[in-house]
Design an enzyme around this catalytic site. Structure first.
Site, PDB file in Angstrom:
ATOM      1  CG  HIS A  91      -5.000 -16.705   6.477  1.00 43.41           C
ATOM      2  ND1 HIS A  91      -5.977 -17.640   6.309  1.00 43.41           N
ATOM      3  CD2 HIS A  91      -4.456 -16.498   5.244  1.00 43.41           C
ATOM      4  CE1 HIS A  91      -6.024 -17.993   5.034  1.00 43.41           C
ATOM      5  NE2 HIS A  91      -5.106 -17.318   4.375  1.00 43.41           N
ATOM      6  CE1 TYR A 116      -4.532 -18.798  -0.213  1.00 41.32           C
ATOM      7  CE2 TYR A 116      -6.300 -18.243   1.311  1.00 41.32           C
ATOM      8  CZ  TYR A 116      -4.972 -18.187   0.958  1.00 41.32           C
ATOM      9  OH  TYR A 116      -4.060 -17.534   1.745  1.00 41.32           O
ATOM     10  CB  THR A 159      -7.314  -8.361  -3.544  1.00 41.47           C
ATOM     11  OG1 THR A 159      -6.920  -9.709  -3.305  1.00 41.47           O
ATOM     12  CG2 THR A 159      -8.426  -8.333  -4.586  1.00 41.47           C
ATOM     13  CG  ASP A 213     -30.952  11.805   0.952  1.00 42.38           C
ATOM     14  OD1 ASP A 213     -30.244  11.204   1.782  1.00 42.38           O
ATOM     15  OD2 ASP A 213     -32.019  11.332   0.525  1.00 42.38           O
ATOM     16  CB  THR A 258       3.485  -6.567   1.489  1.00 46.92           C
ATOM     17  OG1 THR A 258       2.455  -5.594   1.651  1.00 46.92           O
ATOM     18  CG2 THR A 258       3.912  -6.628   0.038  1.00 46.92           C
ATOM     19  CB  THR A 294     -35.272  16.245   6.176  1.00 46.21           C
ATOM     20  OG1 THR A 294     -34.884  15.488   7.325  1.00 46.21           O
ATOM     21  CG2 THR A 294     -35.782  15.299   5.101  1.00 46.21           C
ATOM     22  CB  VAL A 317      -0.969  -0.003   1.196  1.00 46.34           C
ATOM     23  CG1 VAL A 317      -1.798   1.285   1.213  1.00 46.34           C
ATOM     24  CG2 VAL A 317      -1.885  -1.212   1.137  1.00 46.34           C
ATOM     25  CB  VAL A 326      -5.400  -1.913   2.003  1.00 51.47           C
ATOM     26  CG1 VAL A 326      -5.508  -2.072   0.485  1.00 51.47           C
ATOM     27  CG2 VAL A 326      -6.051  -0.612   2.463  1.00 51.47           C
TER      28      VAL A 326
END
Length: 820
Positions: free
Chosen positions: A232, A263, A367, A553, A53, A555, A22, A364
């Site tokens: 992990h 995976y 990917t 938005d 990384t 009110t 990153v 982050v």
């Protein structure tokens, strides 16, 4: 510390903390935009400093339920494909294959193929035979099919970091390793320098891209970073005879076996395997050793924790079941790699308001790394990213969602659910209940079915209304997926709202109090509609950014000359207003200390008028007006608004009087047949009226005219934020378009691709069954110019569902039911 001024030619002085993927990507993106006075500090050695990384397996699957994450991943692939280091490409486009071994997973792969089509990613659900062709080692007897995405692949993260480091260095950036950050200096609410064990670095901007060390850096700056590191499991096999002779690092698609949280990827003649199947293994970021300390502990790097064999054994059996060739080999190496999770699984990006110039680019994954870096660089240099990042904004979390206990619990659950088949309405189960309205006890007595949003318990329907279902006749039978988190009681509650009246708990909607001599001028400048109206007026308006995109938005009720109550959407709205407020304006979030009941339906006036001496007639209390009054013994601020297309009021009071307000309305309404109704009916009714939901139907990627909200923009008023951009805006090329599904029994839920002339042309935002209309309603972003009556198809779990472009509003176009 002596500070040297920034060089205008090189941009402000930027210090990036962390030289992982990153930080290197961000340095490249910033220097490419002309900000070349960039220093990247790294506590470990370069080019492999030992963070996430350095151990990342590099899998890049771009398809996600989140359009934002998909766009980040698409840019990452595009960029890394263009990069080389030592003559080696930084991306290996071997494709991706997700296999299903259960019917539920196969159905979910069809849904994921729909996401891919919605976001413009190539992908298709393929047969068992095709899966076997793509991955010959598979046991095809247990595979039912797969999702093949040919443009996905493997990122060589360390090479990509180095390639970008070299480019940024050539433009003037510098990368300094072995610099451990020990402090962040600030003055008058702005960052001024970064202090390390080897000296200080003056800075106008500081970006924390420290990965799982993000909370450590955040604490130095006085900014909490809601991030939980978890370990992990990743392992490599011994060489496989079936892969002998392989010369390429990988030749087959990266493989996901999500039914068992696994995976796989090739490492030449070995297989690398990652597992999410084990118990969550939280890591304290303040206890992670430094690089040299980790090496002294005989660990390869700080982010590599010892392999826990007991957690691996069940997964190893699953691996051997899917890939029988693994039965003849063993695991050669393994480790538990640390990386970051947040309570909602999204990155944490943006500038901290309490410390200007201090930015976060945290949580982050590889990917999304280059896409995130591009967005943050655009944000810093140009003032906004080119794509919507509200799901990642650091301001999105409520105060109640920032406790260390909450972050740890929800982050751990995000890890456990990485590969789960999750329904879009499915809530997390713990910690609940966290935030409840004053009406919670009464709602429980009525059998409320609660879902959760931003920590609030929100009733979606009430079992007490089950007897009303019999009067509806036969409702179309729903498919199993759309029937989850739904009940036919919602149809009964919608009908009761249209025919009698219902009480809706609107407490979770954010309320701000804006006061002071400059309040009117400030709000009028910040929003798009006319606010210079007499006290008692309520105005629907928009918060725009300088590019004319819809930030939110609102009110806005003018309750006194210098006092306003603002109905907003998220903590980001408060943050945005506070950033721009002048000294003579005070802004206070009053949500937690107040509550709100929406009273809507044709009998709403019959319910509230006997409870007050004030005139609630149409003439005495007009539409979009506010009045401070009493209902029984309860002081209320009543606003004549309706988000469901029926006569009624939003009734606000303090939290301590909320239960009394509920009981007052409930008792007075029993002879009228008044019920309590939930958000499932509410969403159906609001879509029948075409009322937009910010963050779902429109974001700052959209301007008011293409979103169908041009009525909330007054170009004839004094200057307001975004006006200049709107004046330059071309004719919209896309529009938020209402669709009605042709089949009365068909239902879609949102984010499905919409096909026009047999090709994907847009995607669904909001969808709900319209019980008054007898059809499912879907709003979608589609090319402008599609005439009412145009036939389209919505792809739902691989099936093409016919729909027709409709004219809006779909219900009560003359507004006669609201203005009565």
């Amino acid at each position: 510390m002596t500070s040297t001024p920034a060089s205008p030619a090189r941009g402000p002085r930027v210090v990036v903390i962390g030289a992982g993927i990153v930080g290197c990507s961000l340095a490249d993106e910033l220097t490419a935009r002309g900000w070349t006075d960039v220093t990247v500090l790294e506590q470990g050695p370069l080019p492999a400093p030992g963070g996430s990384t350095s151990h990342a397996p590099g899998l890049v699957f771009r398809t996600s339920p989140s359009k934002t994450l998909a766009e980040f991943a698409m840019y990452t692939v595009e960029k890394f494909r263009s990069l080389e280091a030592d003559g080696v490409s930084c991306f290996d486009q071997v494709g991706g294959l997700e296999v299903a071994t259960t019917p539920e997973r196969l159905a979910d792969l069809h849904r994921r193929a729909g996401y891919a089509a919605s976001w413009g990613i190539r992908g298709e659900v393929v047969s068992t035979a095709r899966c076997k062709e793509l991955w010959p080692l598979l046991d095809e007897s247990i595979v039912l099919g797969g999702l093949h995405t040919p443009d996905d692949g493997l990122a060589r993260a360390l090479l990509a970091a180095r390639a970008q480091m070299e480019r940024a260095t050539a433009r003037g950036a510098r990368f300094l390793d072995r610099h451990t950050v020990t402090g962040i200096e600030q003055e008058d609410g702005r960052v001024t320098a970064v202090v390390t064990d080897r000296g200080g670095f003056p800075a106008d901007r500081v970006v924390s891209a420290a990965g799982f060390w993000g909370p450590v850096i955040g604490r130095m700056a006085g900014i909490d970073v809601p991030l939980q590191p978890l370990a992990h499991q990743y392992a490599k096999t011994r060489p496989l005879p079936e892969l002998s002779g392989a010369t390429a690092e990988a030749s087959r698609p990266i493989l996901r076996f999500q039914d068992r949280d696994l995976y796989f990827r090739e490492h030449t003649d070995r297989i690398g395997i990652g597992s999410y199947a084990h118990r969550p293994l939280p890591v304290d970021p303040f206890a992670v050793p430094a690089y040299d300390e980790a090496r002294a502990q005989e660990r390869e790097m700080p982010s590599s924790y010892p392999f826990t064999v007991e957690d691996w054994e069940p997964s190893w059996e699953d691996c051997r079941r899917l890939l029988p060739a693994l039965r003849e080999t063993e695991i050669e190496t393994g480790f538990n790699g640390v990386f970051s999770f947040t309570p909602d699984g999204m990155p944490v990006l943006g500038e901290a308001r309490r410390l200007r110039g201090f930015w976060l680019a945290e949580a982050v994954w590889v990917t999304h790394s280059a896409g995130v870096a591009k967005a943050v660089a655009e944000w810093m240099v140009d003032g906004r990213p080119s794509n919507d990042v509200h799901e990642c904004d650091l301001t999105r979390f409520e105060e109640a969602q920032r406790s260390p206990a909450y972050v740890r619990e929800r982050g751990s659950q995000q890890f456990a659910e990485v590969y789960d088949v999750l329904h879009p309405l499915q809530p997390m189960q713990q910690p609940r209940p966290l935030r409840v309205s004053p009406f919670h006890a009464r709602q429980q007595q009525l059998g409320a079915f609660f879902l959760e949003g931003t920590g609030w318990e929100r009733p979606h329907w009430y079992e007490a209304n089950a007897p009303l279902v019999d009067a509806l006749g036969d409702l179309p039978e729903r498919d199993a997926w759309s029937a989850r988190y739904w009940s036919p009681i919602a149809a009964a509650e919608a009908r009761a709202t249209r025919e009698k009246a219902a009480l809706y708990d609107m407490t979770p909607l954010r309320r701000l109090e804006v006061t002071g001599p400059g309040a009117l001028a400030f709000l009028d400048r910040m929003t798009s509609n006319h606010l210079r109206k007499k006290p008692g007026a309520v105005t629907y308006t928009l918060l725009l950014d300088e590019s004319g995109g819809i930030r939110s938005d609102l009110t806005v009720a003018r309750l006194a000359p210098d006092r306003f109550q603002v109905g907003a959407n998220s903590p980001a709205d408060l943050d945005w207003l506070l950033r721009h407020a002048p000294a003579d304006v005070q802004i206070r979030d009053i949500t937690s200390g107040t509550c709100c009941i929406g009273v809507w339906g044709p009998l709403a006036r019959d319910l509230v008028q006997p409870l007050t001496h004030d005139d609630f007639s149409h003439e005495g209390f007009g539409y979009f007006r506010a009045k401070e009054t009493y209902l029984g013994h309860v002081p209320v601020t009543a606003m004549r608004l309706s988000y469901v297309g029926e006569l009624g009021w939003e009734l606000y009071t303090t939290a301590d009087l909320g239960l009394r307000l509920w009981d007052t309305l409930w008792e007075a309404g029993q002879h009228l047949g008044v019920i309590a109704a939930g958000r499932s009916a509410f969403n159906s009714l609001r879509l029948e009226k075409g009322y937009r939901a910010w963050g779902t139907d429109m974001t700052d990627e959209h301007d008011p005219f293409e979103a169908g909200l041009g009525f909330a923009v007054r170009m004839d008023k004094a200057d307001f934020v975004g006006r200049a951009a709107l004046e330059r805006a071309p004719e919209p090329a896309r529009r938020l378009t209402p669709l009605l599904l042709d089949d009365p029994a068909a239902v879609v839920l949102g984010k499905e691709p919409v096909h026009v002339d047999s090709a994907p042309a847009g995607y669904v935002t909001s969808a709900s069954y319209g019980y008054t209309l007898g059809r499912c309603i879907a709003y979608a972003w589609l090319p402008a110019g599609l005439a009412s009556g145009t036939r389209v198809q919505i792809e739902y779990f691989g099936e093409k569902v016919p729909a027709t472009v409709a004219e809006e509003p779909l219900f009560d176009p003359k507004m006669s039911r609201i203005r009565r």
